[in-house]
Design an enzyme around this catalytic site. Structure first.
Site, PDB file in Angstrom:
ATOM      1  N   ILE A  14       0.850  -1.201   0.000  1.00  8.39           N
ATOM      2  CA  ILE A  14       0.000   0.000   0.000  1.00  8.39           C
ATOM      3  C   ILE A  14       0.884   1.249   0.000  1.00  8.39           C
ATOM      4  CG2 ILE A  14      -1.902   1.201   1.165  1.00  8.39           C
ATOM      5  CD1 ILE A  14      -2.627  -1.525   2.453  1.00  8.39           C
ATOM      6  N   SER A 126      -7.658  -0.915  10.317  1.00  6.05           N
ATOM      7  CA  SER A 126      -8.247  -2.008   9.553  1.00  6.05           C
ATOM      8  C   SER A 126      -9.673  -2.274  10.020  1.00  6.05           C
ATOM      9  CB  SER A 126      -7.387  -3.255   9.783  1.00  6.05           C
ATOM     10  OG  SER A 126      -8.098  -4.413   9.430  1.00  6.05           O
ATOM     11  N   TYR A 152      -2.727  -9.643  15.506  1.00  2.00           N
ATOM     12  CA  TYR A 152      -2.630  -8.581  14.493  1.00  2.00           C
ATOM     13  C   TYR A 152      -3.770  -7.579  14.678  1.00  2.00           C
ATOM     14  CZ  TYR A 152      -3.764  -6.197  10.191  1.00  2.00           C
ATOM     15  OH  TYR A 152      -4.117  -5.216   9.301  1.00  2.00           O
ATOM     16  N   LYS A 156      -3.970  -3.275  15.784  1.00  2.74           N
ATOM     17  CA  LYS A 156      -4.686  -2.164  15.142  1.00  2.74           C
ATOM     18  C   LYS A 156      -5.651  -1.522  16.146  1.00  2.74           C
ATOM     19  CE  LYS A 156      -2.566  -2.547  11.304  1.00  2.74           C
ATOM     20  NZ  LYS A 156      -1.528  -1.553  11.003  1.00  2.74           N
ATOM     21  N   TYR A 180      -8.981   0.303   6.660  1.00  3.24           N
ATOM     22  CA  TYR A 180      -9.034  -0.333   5.338  1.00  3.24           C
ATOM     23  C   TYR A 180      -9.903  -1.568   5.390  1.00  3.24           C
ATOM     24  CZ  TYR A 180      -4.301   1.788   5.287  1.00  3.24           C
ATOM     25  OH  TYR A 180      -3.210   2.593   5.423  1.00  3.24           O
TER      26      TYR A 180
END
Ligand code: UDP
Length: 341
Positions: A14, A126, A152, A156, A180
């Site tokens: 990205i 995310s 993970y 975030k 995202y």
């Protein structure tokens, strides 16, 4: 004067697309990357696309001395922070690696942002922070965050929390979380795209690698979910659209006279099932793809897609590409790196 924007992880998937869009919008991107999950050749490819080579600082965003030095030596107009680990499965196996890198990296970059007080900051968040949406599958920024299903996801979730607390303590900061949905596709030039290391976990790289003959078949994880065709539903966003959203985020933050903290969904607003995406890939690229149905993947969200009204009203941003464009560009990219005609 040209505005310089620090892009951590700017050589990544990205990040590299965002660097291209920053150049296209008249910014001067400055990359901080140690190429641990990317390749140095990306820089030359960015130059091929834009005619400009970005300045690169080779290093680790967790290195606080280096980060401080960058803030001292460059007059930064903004910072976009991508550099982080992102493999959900690996994060379950190596949670400390994820907490250590993703949280240290954010703190390392946020400290000088707080010290200087006036530099716009954009954080890669995310839709994983929503977990499995209860009730409505279309989530907006007011939808309560849920318990993440992986370390993970927690990085975030915690990242957003850290940013929130930093803002509560210092209201002059200008901060934005971009949540995202599922970034896919590649630059239409075929010069930059995703470079998964090892066997890809994500759907589209697995599809393109299977079409390229690297894997025997795609296994679709579950076909008995309560969705349109039994397979999971996601909001697949073209990476170039996502990159543009970052430029809009920096544009917006630079215009603010006062401090602000915003959180914005970045998706298309449309849900697409795994099977629909596979069929679009086959149809658009006129290529067959072998697949079979396998067991459900533990922890998979069944269905989620973005409400994108806030991205439109706040940033004036909406996605321009659909899944057809994205699977075409993804296949074009796979062919270019494998020398397939
Ligand atoms: N998926 C699949 N086979 C694969 C990889 C992914 O069926 O080899 C499915 C997965 O179960 C999910 C969707 O594709 O429903 C998107 O998965 P991905 O890992 O790309 O994104 P995420 O689950 O993080 O949204």
């Amino acid at each position: 004067m040209v505005k310089k924007v620090l892009v951590t992880g700017g050589a990544g998937y990205i990040g590299s697309h965002t660097v291209v869009e920053l150049f296209r919008s008249g910014y001067e991107p400055l990359i901080l990357d140690d190429y641990r999950n990317s390749e140095v050749s990306v820089i030359g490819r960015i130059k091929q696309i834009t005619g400009k080579a970005p300045e690169v600082i080779l290093g680790d965003v967790c290195d606080e001395d280096l980060v401080n030095e960058i803030f001292q030596n460059h007059k930064l107009s903004g910072v976009i922070h991508f550099a982080a680990y992102k493999a959900v499965g690996e994060s379950v196996e190596k949670p400390l690696k994820y907490y250590s890198n993703n949280i240290s990296g954010l703190l390392s970059i946020l400290k000088p942002i707080c010290e200087m007080g006036n530099i716009p900051f954009v954080f890669s968040s995310s839709c994983t922070v929503y977990g499995e949406p209860q009730g409505l599958k279309e989530v907006n920024e007011q939808t309560p965050r849920s318990i993440p299903t992986s370390p993970y996801g927690y990085t975030k979730w915690l990242g957003e929390q850290i940013i929130r607390d930093a803002f509560l303590a210092q209201k002059e900061l200008r901060l934005m979380n971009l949540r995202y949905f599922n970034p896919i596709g590649a630059h239409p030039s075929g010069l930059i795209g995703e470079l998964p290391i090892g066997k890809p976990n994500n759907l589209v790289p697995f599809i393109t690698q299977t079409a390229a003959g690297i894997h025997k078949e795609l296994v679709i994880f579950g076909n008995n979910y309560p969705t349109i065709d039994g397979t999971c539903v996601r909001d697949y966003i073209h990476v170039v659209d996502l990159a543009e959203a970052h430029v809009k985020a920096i544009d917006y933050l630079l215009l603010q006279q006062k401090g602000c903290r915003e959180t914005v969904n970045i998706g298309t607003g449309t849900g697409t099932s795994v099977l629909e995406l596979v069929n679009t890939f086959k149809d658009e690229n006129k290529i067959d793809l072998k697949f079979s149905f396998g067991p459900e993947r533990p922890g998979d969200v069944i269905e989620i897609f973005a409400n994108v009204n806030y991205a439109k009203s706040l940033l004036g941003w909406t996605s321009k590409n659909d899944t057809r464009d994205a699977v075409r560009d993804a296949w074009n990219w796979e062919k270019s790196i494998r020398n397939i005609k």
